[in-house]
Design a protein around this motif. Structure first.
Motif, PDB file in Angstrom:
ATOM      1  N   ARG A  45     -23.676   6.673   5.068  1.00 53.67           N
ATOM      2  CA  ARG A  45     -24.177   6.822   6.446  1.00 53.67           C
ATOM      3  C   ARG A  45     -23.177   7.635   7.269  1.00 53.67           C
ATOM      4  O   ARG A  45     -22.259   7.076   7.869  1.00 53.67           O
ATOM      5  CB  ARG A  45     -24.389   5.453   7.084  1.00 53.67           C
ATOM      6  N   GLU A  49     -19.914   6.484   9.703  1.00 52.20           N
ATOM      7  CA  GLU A  49     -18.545   6.836   9.316  1.00 52.20           C
ATOM      8  C   GLU A  49     -17.850   7.605  10.442  1.00 52.20           C
ATOM      9  O   GLU A  49     -16.681   7.356  10.744  1.00 52.20           O
ATOM     10  CB  GLU A  49     -18.547   7.656   8.014  1.00 52.20           C
ATOM     11  N   CYS A  80     -14.709   1.180   0.155  1.00 49.25           N
ATOM     12  CA  CYS A  80     -15.752   0.199   0.494  1.00 49.25           C
ATOM     13  C   CYS A  80     -17.119   0.719   0.047  1.00 49.25           C
ATOM     14  O   CYS A  80     -17.922  -0.015  -0.541  1.00 49.25           O
ATOM     15  CB  CYS A  80     -15.765  -0.074   2.004  1.00 49.25           C
ATOM     16  N   GLU A  84     -20.349  -0.429  -2.890  1.00 47.11           N
ATOM     17  CA  GLU A  84     -21.808  -0.489  -2.736  1.00 47.11           C
ATOM     18  C   GLU A  84     -22.463   0.350  -3.839  1.00 47.11           C
ATOM     19  O   GLU A  84     -23.361  -0.101  -4.520  1.00 47.11           O
ATOM     20  CB  GLU A  84     -22.230   0.051  -1.372  1.00 47.11           C
TER      21      GLU A  84
HETATM   22  O1  LIG Z   1     -21.914   0.459   7.743  1.00 46.32           O
HETATM   23  C1  LIG Z   1     -22.368   0.732   6.626  1.00 46.32           C
HETATM   24  O2  LIG Z   1     -23.553   1.110   6.468  1.00 46.32           O
HETATM   25  C2  LIG Z   1     -21.523   0.591   5.436  1.00 46.32           C
HETATM   26  O3  LIG Z   1     -22.024   0.730   4.345  1.00 46.32           O
HETATM   27  C3  LIG Z   1     -20.056   0.374   5.582  1.00 46.32           C
HETATM   28  C4  LIG Z   1     -19.249   1.672   5.552  1.00 46.32           C
HETATM   29  C5  LIG Z   1     -17.785   1.282   5.901  1.00 46.32           C
HETATM   30  O4  LIG Z   1     -16.995   1.101   4.983  1.00 46.32           O
HETATM   31  O5  LIG Z   1     -17.499   1.139   7.100  1.00 46.32           O
HETATM   32  C6  LIG Z   1     -19.319   2.260   4.194  1.00 46.32           C
HETATM   33  C7  LIG Z   1     -20.177   3.281   3.883  1.00 46.32           C
HETATM   34  C8  LIG Z   1     -21.041   3.953   4.858  1.00 46.32           C
HETATM   35  O6  LIG Z   1     -21.107   5.327   4.665  1.00 46.32           O
HETATM   36  C9  LIG Z   1     -20.652   3.628   6.247  1.00 46.32           C
HETATM   37  C10 LIG Z   1     -19.795   2.621   6.538  1.00 46.32           C
END
Ligand SMILES: O=C(O)C(=O)C[C@]1(C(=O)O)C=C[C@@H](O)C=C1
Length: 357
Positions: A45, A49, A80, A84
Motif C-alpha cells: 500500500r 507507506e 513487515c 504478509e
Molecule cells: O498498513 C498496512 O496495510 C500494512 O500492511 C502495514 C505496512 C507497515 O509495515 O506499516 C506494511 C506494508 C504496506 O505496504 C503498508 C504498511
C-alpha cells in the motif's frame, strides 16, 4: 570518559535494544494480522507507506537526521510487508545497476529484486503477473528522458503507483590502484556523457572510451582486465570488488535519475501526490497551448512536460505530463475533464505519492 561512564551508556543501550526488539516484533505481529485481514488482496500500500514515512520525518526529535530515521523505517516496513507476502520486483539488470539501487531504496531489502535483460522484459514479466512490480528509469537530470520507458508506457496496462528519485554518483573503478596503464574505460553511454568533462581533464586523450549495456557490465569487464577501468556506482564497485580510483566524477553534482514504479493497482490519496498522464495533440499552431489551458485554469501545477513523436502518424506528438495532486483531488479531476474535452487521446497512467526518501 571513565570506564564506568562507558559501561553505564552501554548498559543503557543494551536495555534499549531489547525494548526496540520487542517493539519491532509487536509491530510485525500487527502487520501479519493486517495481512490476514487483506486476505490475499493487495498487500503493498504505497499511500500508507508514504504516510508512515512522512509522519516519522515530521515527528523525529533528533539527534538522528530525519532522512536517516526514514531509511530505517523503510527497512522495518519492508520486513513487515515480507511477513504478509514477499514482493518480487523487476528492474533493468544486471545486478549492481542504479535501477537495482532505486528498487531497494523504494521497497527495502526484504523485497526480492529480479534483474531483467531489458526494460521491455521487466514490463512484460509484471504485465504477465510473473512478478509484482517494475521499477523503470524515466528521466535523468542531465541526460533527459529515457525513451524506451516512455514508449512502453503508451501501451502498457500497468499503472504508475510510485516514484523514486536517486542521486547518481559515478566513480572510476579498477582492479588495482593508480591510473597508470589504463588503455580503455568502459561505461554505459549515459555515464560516459555525464562524466565527459572529468575524463577530458583527468585521463590521457588516447584512453579509449567504450560504451556497454550497463554500468554493472562495465564493472564486470574492468574486473577481468587490469588494463581497463569502468565508470559505475557504489553497488557495482562492491559487487565486482573494484577499487575506487576517483569518487563522484560526474560533471553535474546534482545528477539525479527519476524512476517510476508500476503495478496493477490504483493508489489512494495522501495529500502530497502526483498524477502522470499521456495526451496527444495535432501538429497545429497553438494546439498545445489550447490543450493545456485546463491545467492552469484549475490551479494545477505541472512538474513535467515531455514530448515524443507518436508512432501512429507522421509528425503527430504525444506528451507525457506530470501534475501535482491526485486525479481524485477536485481541481485535478476538473483539469482532466477539461483535457478530455479538448483531445481524443488522454491516458491517465496513475496517481501516486510524491517520493519521500
Ligand atoms: O498498513 C498496512 O496495510 C500494512 O500492511 C502495514 C505496512 C507497515 O509495515 O506499516 C506494511 C506494508 C504496506 O505496504 C503498508 C504498511
Amino acid at each position: 570518559m571513565s570506564e564506568q561512564q562507558l559501561k553505564q551508556h552501554r548498559d543503557a543501550i543494551d536495555r534499549i535494544d531489547i525494548e526496540i526488539l520487542h517493539l519491532l516484533n509487536q509491530r510485525a505481529q500487527h502487520a501479519r494480522e493486517i495481512g490476514e485481514i487483506k486476505g490475499g488482496g493487495i498487500i503493498y500500500r504505497p499511500e500508507r507507506e508514504a504516510q508512515v514515512l512522512r509522519r516519522i520525518k515530521e515527528q523525529n526529535p533528533g539527534p538522528l537526521p530525519g532522512e536517516s530515521v526514514a531509511r530505517l523505517f523503510r527497512e522495518i516496513m519492508s520486513e513487515c510487508l515480507a511477513l504478509e507476502k514477499p514482493l518480487s520486483i523487476a528492474y533493468l539488470g544486471p545486478e549492481g545497476t542504479f535501477s537495482q539501487l532505486a528498487t531497494l531504496k523504494h521497497f527495502g531489502h526484504a523485497a526480492r529484486t529480479v534483474a531483467c535483460s531489458s526494460i521491455d522484459e521487466a514490463f512484460r514479466l509484471v504485465e504477465a503477473r510473473a512478478l509484482d512490480y517494475v521499477v523503470a528509469p524515466v528521466e535523468n537530470s542531465t541526460e533527459g528522458a529515457v525513451g524506451r520507458t516512455l514508449d512502453l508506457m503508451v501501451s502498457t496496462p500497468l499503472k504508475v503507483c510510485g516514484e523514486v528519485v536517486l542521486r547518481i554518483h559515478h566513480h572510476l573503478l579498477r582492479n588495482s590502484a593508480g591510473t597508470d596503464g589504463i588503455r580503455r574505460v568502459y561505461a554505459h553511454a549515459q555515464a560516459l556523457a555525464q562524466c565527459h568533462e572529468w575524463l577530458n581533464k583527468n585521463l590521457p586523450a588516447d584512453v579509449e572510451r567504450v560504451s556497454v549495456a550497463s554500468n554493472a557490465e562495465a564493472a564486470r569487464l574492468a574486473a577481468e582486465d587490469g588494463s581497463c577501468a569502468a565508470i559505475a556506482g557504489q553497488a557495482a564497485a562492491e559487487r565486482f570488488n573494484l577499487l575506487k580510483l576517483a569518487e563522484n566524477i560526474e560533471d553535474e553534482p546534482n545528477n539525479t535519475t527519476r524512476f517510476l514504479v508500476l503495478g496493477h493497482q490504483d493508489v489512494g490519496q495522501t495529500g502530497q501526490d502526483k498524477t502522470s498522464l499521456i495526451v496527444s495533440a495535432p501538429n497545429r499552431p497553438g494546439a498545445v497551448h489550447y490543450l493545456l489551458a485546463p491545467i492552469a485554469d484549475n490551479g494545477v501545477s505541472m512538474t513535467k512536460f515531455e514530448s515524443r513523436p507518436s508512432r501512429a502518424g507522421l509528425w503527430d506528438y504525444v506528451f507525457f505530463i506530470d501534475v501535482e495532486g491526485h486525479h481524485d483531488d477536485p481541481n485535478v479531476a476538473k483539469a482532466l475533464q477539461g483535457l478530455m474535452e479538448r483531445t481524443s487521446f488522454v491516458k491517465v497512467l496513475g496517481a501516486y505519492p510524491q517520493a519521500v526518501l
